[in-house]
Design a protein around this motif. Structure first.
Motif, PDB file in Angstrom:
ATOM      1  N   LEU A 210       0.822  -1.206   0.000  1.00 31.78           N
ATOM      2  CA  LEU A 210       0.000   0.000   0.000  1.00 31.78           C
ATOM      3  C   LEU A 210       0.860   1.262   0.000  1.00 31.78           C
ATOM      4  CD1 LEU A 210      -3.034  -0.588   2.413  1.00 31.78           C
ATOM      5  CD2 LEU A 210      -3.129   0.249   0.064  1.00 31.78           C
ATOM      6  N   ALA A 211       1.848   1.292   0.883  1.00 29.03           N
ATOM      7  CA  ALA A 211       2.708   2.478   0.958  1.00 29.03           C
ATOM      8  C   ALA A 211       3.463   2.692  -0.353  1.00 29.03           C
ATOM      9  CB  ALA A 211       3.690   2.332   2.121  1.00 29.03           C
ATOM     10  N   TRP A 212       3.962   1.605  -0.935  1.00 30.84           N
ATOM     11  CA  TRP A 212       4.718   1.729  -2.175  1.00 30.84           C
ATOM     12  C   TRP A 212       3.810   2.114  -3.338  1.00 30.84           C
ATOM     13  CZ3 TRP A 212       9.695   2.264  -1.874  1.00 30.84           C
ATOM     14  CH2 TRP A 212      10.440   2.329  -3.057  1.00 30.84           C
ATOM     15  N   LEU A 213       2.594   1.585  -3.344  1.00 27.59           N
ATOM     16  CA  LEU A 213       1.634   1.941  -4.390  1.00 27.59           C
ATOM     17  C   LEU A 213       1.324   3.435  -4.349  1.00 27.59           C
ATOM     18  CD1 LEU A 213      -0.390   1.192  -6.627  1.00 27.59           C
ATOM     19  CD2 LEU A 213      -2.041   0.622  -4.814  1.00 27.59           C
TER      20      LEU A 213
ATOM     21  N   LEU B 291       3.277   5.796  -3.164  1.00 28.87           N
ATOM     22  CA  LEU B 291       4.468   6.497  -3.655  1.00 28.87           C
ATOM     23  C   LEU B 291       4.549   6.446  -5.180  1.00 28.87           C
ATOM     24  CD1 LEU B 291       7.335   5.616  -1.131  1.00 28.87           C
ATOM     25  CD2 LEU B 291       6.382   7.872  -1.622  1.00 28.87           C
ATOM     26  N   GLU B 292       4.198   5.298  -5.767  1.00 34.96           N
ATOM     27  CA  GLU B 292       4.217   5.179  -7.226  1.00 34.96           C
ATOM     28  C   GLU B 292       3.182   6.103  -7.875  1.00 34.96           C
ATOM     29  OE1 GLU B 292       5.683   0.584  -8.077  1.00 34.96           O
ATOM     30  OE2 GLU B 292       3.551   0.993  -7.775  1.00 34.96           O
ATOM     31  N   LEU B 293       2.019   6.215  -7.239  1.00 36.64           N
ATOM     32  CA  LEU B 293       0.947   7.031  -7.806  1.00 36.64           C
ATOM     33  C   LEU B 293       1.173   8.521  -7.621  1.00 36.64           C
ATOM     34  CD1 LEU B 293      -2.173   4.928  -6.675  1.00 36.64           C
ATOM     35  CD2 LEU B 293      -1.283   5.159  -9.011  1.00 36.64           C
TER      36      LEU B 293
ATOM     37  N   ALA C 296       9.498  -7.736  -8.632  1.00 37.49           N
ATOM     38  CA  ALA C 296       9.357  -8.703  -9.715  1.00 37.49           C
ATOM     39  C   ALA C 296       8.005  -8.618 -10.429  1.00 37.49           C
ATOM     40  CB  ALA C 296       9.565 -10.122  -9.178  1.00 37.49           C
ATOM     41  N   PHE C 297       6.922  -8.417  -9.669  1.00 37.07           N
ATOM     42  CA  PHE C 297       5.579  -8.520 -10.252  1.00 37.07           C
ATOM     43  C   PHE C 297       4.690  -7.300 -10.025  1.00 37.07           C
ATOM     44  CE2 PHE C 297       6.948 -12.790  -8.802  1.00 37.07           C
ATOM     45  CZ  PHE C 297       7.089 -13.405 -10.044  1.00 37.07           C
ATOM     46  N   GLY C 298       5.093  -6.396  -9.145  1.00 40.99           N
ATOM     47  CA  GLY C 298       4.258  -5.243  -8.835  1.00 40.99           C
ATOM     48  C   GLY C 298       3.459  -5.438  -7.560  1.00 40.99           C
ATOM     49  N   THR C 299       2.794  -4.377  -7.120  1.00 35.15           N
ATOM     50  CA  THR C 299       2.097  -4.398  -5.832  1.00 35.15           C
ATOM     51  C   THR C 299       0.839  -5.266  -5.834  1.00 35.15           C
ATOM     52  OG1 THR C 299       0.943  -2.370  -6.485  1.00 35.15           O
ATOM     53  CG2 THR C 299       2.924  -2.115  -5.149  1.00 35.15           C
ATOM     54  N   GLY C 300       0.205  -5.430  -6.989  1.00 35.37           N
ATOM     55  CA  GLY C 300      -1.067  -6.167  -7.048  1.00 35.37           C
ATOM     56  C   GLY C 300      -0.963  -7.586  -6.542  1.00 35.37           C
TER      57      GLY C 300
ATOM     58  N   ALA D 164      -6.590  -5.889  -4.818  1.00 38.94           N
ATOM     59  CA  ALA D 164      -5.941  -6.666  -5.876  1.00 38.94           C
ATOM     60  C   ALA D 164      -6.573  -6.377  -7.234  1.00 38.94           C
ATOM     61  CB  ALA D 164      -6.024  -8.158  -5.545  1.00 38.94           C
ATOM     62  N   VAL D 165      -7.891  -6.301  -7.265  1.00 36.93           N
ATOM     63  CA  VAL D 165      -8.600  -6.086  -8.532  1.00 36.93           C
ATOM     64  C   VAL D 165      -8.242  -4.728  -9.130  1.00 36.93           C
ATOM     65  CG1 VAL D 165     -10.870  -5.730  -9.562  1.00 36.93           C
ATOM     66  CG2 VAL D 165     -10.502  -7.653  -8.011  1.00 36.93           C
ATOM     67  N   VAL D 166      -8.319  -3.645  -8.317  1.00 37.01           N
ATOM     68  CA  VAL D 166      -8.076  -2.312  -8.891  1.00 37.01           C
ATOM     69  C   VAL D 166      -6.604  -2.141  -9.282  1.00 37.01           C
ATOM     70  CG1 VAL D 166      -9.987  -1.272  -7.633  1.00 37.01           C
ATOM     71  CG2 VAL D 166      -7.690  -1.208  -6.625  1.00 37.01           C
ATOM     72  N   THR D 167      -5.709  -2.796  -8.574  1.00 38.63           N
ATOM     73  CA  THR D 167      -4.286  -2.654  -8.902  1.00 38.63           C
ATOM     74  C   THR D 167      -3.937  -3.443 -10.161  1.00 38.63           C
ATOM     75  OG1 THR D 167      -3.782  -2.408  -6.554  1.00 38.63           O
ATOM     76  CG2 THR D 167      -1.938  -2.853  -8.016  1.00 38.63           C
ATOM     77  N   LEU D 168      -4.390  -4.683 -10.237  1.00 39.68           N
ATOM     78  CA  LEU D 168      -4.049  -5.539 -11.369  1.00 39.68           C
ATOM     79  C   LEU D 168      -4.747  -5.092 -12.656  1.00 39.68           C
ATOM     80  CD1 LEU D 168      -4.101  -9.025  -9.599  1.00 39.68           C
ATOM     81  CD2 LEU D 168      -2.093  -7.739 -10.370  1.00 39.68           C
ATOM     82  N   THR D 169      -5.879  -4.421 -12.536  1.00 43.30           N
ATOM     83  CA  THR D 169      -6.575  -3.943 -13.730  1.00 43.30           C
ATOM     84  C   THR D 169      -6.138  -2.537 -14.138  1.00 43.30           C
ATOM     85  OG1 THR D 169      -8.414  -3.118 -12.370  1.00 43.30           O
ATOM     86  CG2 THR D 169      -8.611  -5.351 -13.293  1.00 43.30           C
ATOM     87  N   GLY D 170      -5.219  -1.941 -13.371  1.00 40.26           N
ATOM     88  CA  GLY D 170      -4.716  -0.617 -13.710  1.00 40.26           C
ATOM     89  C   GLY D 170      -5.683   0.513 -13.425  1.00 40.26           C
TER      90      GLY D 170
END
Length: 418
Positions: free
Chosen positions: A43-46, A48-50, A175-179, A103-109
């Protein structure tokens, strides 16, 4: 293995050895909490990315913990009214749904800051109602004699997961992202739900409940009890101040990794894990003591203050890691003794409400604390934020200890609990 080592091991883990229900719950929590720490880091890293903003991370903490401010005290009344196991099963099921949504909102962008903040707040609501129920359930599983040991072991479990979860999260994010972290956390809830379903009701310690208690009236009774107990009042005051200003690790550690040390997500995960390892060691040390005490509580606050001041000017990752380890030890020594002192002072019919008061003191003002820390870091970097945290801790525990010493008289009840 020496006789001394065997004795220390038996003393440290005695709650697990003597209580089947607690062993089962402990095992389920081991899996679930590791997943929760993966989600905390993600969550924290997401955010920061956003956003790339320290204040945005502070706002995340605000959203995650403002439910404690709004609902925390009422949750304590609820915990005194209904069955603790059913309450915790309901809150864990709700937290599972929040993880799936993340997971859904992160993986779907489709993740945006407002969406992430809303889901973080919903997760905070589940945690606000889960925490007093979970603490009350621990008391029911082990009883009053083993409660300090179980609290220390719970802290060890929580912080052991803090070692494992962030370390895995750093690798997974890189390796795979926050999702994927949110997906793994969703699956981890199945372990604790299975454990809760396996508890034997007839082996739980009886707790007196008052199903007719109203929120306002119930809180008034709890506050009146605190006012009559000088040590309980002092513990809650110190916890409120030190936690609000100093314990904003969800803001400071990602900023320390990203801005001050520039070590990336892997380094962020490692630094979080090092802090967790220190907190785990602190919990195991605390579990070896036979009882909670003001002396151990004050030692933890003092150690935290000194080490936070030492960390303030540091820009070397290795040295920062060493100091974060020490901060973790002090943090758990402080928190575990505070928790036990509050619970041991609580009568059964007020247990949930006093736990809620402790949790409110610990995280109820975290929204304001997170924003304050984010603002300090924005103003003067993590150096200023750690300096303020350390100074606040040292001044607060010094003033409280002096006032407590002056209030004591020979043979008083307060002195007997030192």
């Amino acid at each position: 293995m020496s006789t001394l080592s065997l004795a220390l091991r038996a003393r440290t883990f005695r709650s697990l050895g003597e209580h089947r229900n607690y062993r089962i719950f402990f095992t389920g929590q081991l899996v679930s909490l590791a997943g929760s720490w993966m989600q905390n880091v993600a969550l924290a890293w997401l955010v920061l990315e956003l956003s790339g903003s320290p204040l945005a991370v502070g706002a995340l903490v605000f959203c995650r913990f403002v439910p404690f401010t709004v609902f925390g005290l009422a949750a304590g009344v609820l915990a005194d009214r209904i069955d603790s196991r059913r309450l915790v099963m309901a809150t864990q099921g709700a937290a599972l749904l929040v993880s799936i949504a993340l997971a859904v909102v992160t993986l779907t962008g489709t993740a945006t800051l407002p969406v992430v903040y809303v889901l973080a707040a919903l997760g905070g609501v589940t945690l606000a109602f889960d925490a007093p129920g979970r603490q009350s359930l621990t008391y029911q599983m082990v009883g009053p004699r083993e409660l300090p040991n179980a609290i220390a072991l719970n802290a060890g479990l929580f912080n052991g997961a803090r070692v494992i979860g962030p370390a895995i999260a750093g690798i997974v994010i890189a390796a795979f992202g926050t999702g994927v972290c949110f997906v793994l956390n969703a699956f981890s809830f199945l372990a604790v739900l299975a454990a809760l379903a396996s508890l034997r009701q007839d082996e739980l310690h009886f707790v007196e409940r008052d199903a007719s208690t109203r929120v306002v009236e119930g809180l008034r009774h709890a506050l009146a009890f605190v006012r009559r107990d000088p040590q309980l009042r002092a513990v809650l005051t110190v916890v409120t101040i030190v936690s609000t200003v100093g314990f904003n690790f969800h803001v400071l550690v990602p900023l320390l990794a990203a801005d001050t040390l520039e070590v990336g997500p892997e380094g962020f995960g490692l630094l979080s894990a090092i802090f967790g390892l220190g907190a785990l060691v602190g919990a195991l040390v605390t579990a070896t003591f036979r009882r909670a005490s003001w002396r151990l509580f004050a030692t933890g606050a003092t150690g935290f203050g000194v080490l936070a001041l030492a960390l303030a000017p540091v820009s070397n990752a290795v040295l920062a890691g060493a100091l974060l380890f020490g901060l973790g030890v002090s943090f758990t020594l402080f928190a575990a003794n505070a928790n036990a002192l509050v619970q041991l002072a609580a009568p059964d019919h007020l247990r949930g409400r006093l736990i809620a008061l402790y949790l409110f003191a610990f995280v109820g003002l975290a929204p304001a604390g997170g924003l304050l820390t984010g603002w300090l870091a924005d103003l003067g970097g993590t150096s200023l934020a750690f300096a303020v945290a350390g100074t606040t801790s040292l001044v607060t525990i010094a003033v409280a200890s002096i006032r407590r010493a002056r209030a004591q008289t020979p043979g008083s009840a307060a002195l007997s609990r030192s």
